[in-house]
Design an enzyme around this catalytic site. Sequence first.
Site, PDB file in Angstrom:
ATOM      1  N   CYS A 209       0.730  -1.227  -0.612  1.00 31.61           N
ATOM      2  CA  CYS A 209      -0.030  -0.022  -0.629  1.00 31.61           C
ATOM      3  C   CYS A 209       0.491   0.740   0.291  1.00 31.61           C
ATOM      4  O   CYS A 209       0.012   2.532   0.200  1.00 31.61           O
ATOM      5  CB  CYS A 209      -1.057  -0.283   1.063  1.00 31.61           C
ATOM      6  SG  CYS A 209      -0.298  -0.042   2.855  1.00 31.61           S
ATOM      7  N   LYS A 210       2.519   1.214  -0.497  1.00 34.67           N
ATOM      8  CA  LYS A 210       3.434   2.409   0.264  1.00 34.67           C
ATOM      9  C   LYS A 210       2.719   3.738  -0.614  1.00 34.67           C
ATOM     10  O   LYS A 210       2.889   4.815  -0.033  1.00 34.67           O
ATOM     11  CB  LYS A 210       4.364   1.516   0.192  1.00 34.67           C
ATOM     12  CG  LYS A 210       5.737   3.183  -0.121  1.00 34.67           C
ATOM     13  CD  LYS A 210       6.863   2.379  -0.390  1.00 34.67           C
ATOM     14  CE  LYS A 210       7.568   3.744  -0.793  1.00 34.67           C
ATOM     15  NZ  LYS A 210       9.429   3.014  -0.704  1.00 34.67           N
TER      16      LYS A 210
END
Length: 166
Positions: free
Chosen positions: A124-125
Amino acid sequence: MLNVFEGFSGIGVFTIALEEMGIEYNLIGTSEVDKYAILSYDAIHNKSIKLSNDNLSDNQMISYLKKINVGYNFSTGKSEIPKQHDEILRLYSSCKNIRNYGDIRKINTNNLPDIDLFTYSFPCKNITNEGQQLGFEKDSGTQSSLVWNCEPIIKYKRPKFLIMEN
């Protein structure tokens, strides 16, 4: 019994949930590149890391790990495969123990068994403030765009159930 494949498996939270709910499953594979997650998954699910007796040399084990892109650090773009024999053997053994297919981008769908439940918790960075909200558009090259590499697996294997978390 569900045939389960955990994409971006991390430490295996989806199979932990199945165990907690009393749902019988057969882990047919995982996909993970982070060496610490792989070692943790094996230790958590198998209660200890059973070392391989394949009798391979360090170079042979490293070659296998590189082939499936294990130890790859997306932040640095470099491999972090261990250099010491004991650590190489532990990582190789853990990959075998958890049926790790490695990098989701390198999985040949023809080599996968039938899948009933496909779980995927993609990085999800790049959809966070800290990741500068670079997004996860297809072919964008962001870590979060790795989710699109699940598409061929889903199309080809047609799992009965999908769980995506992020």
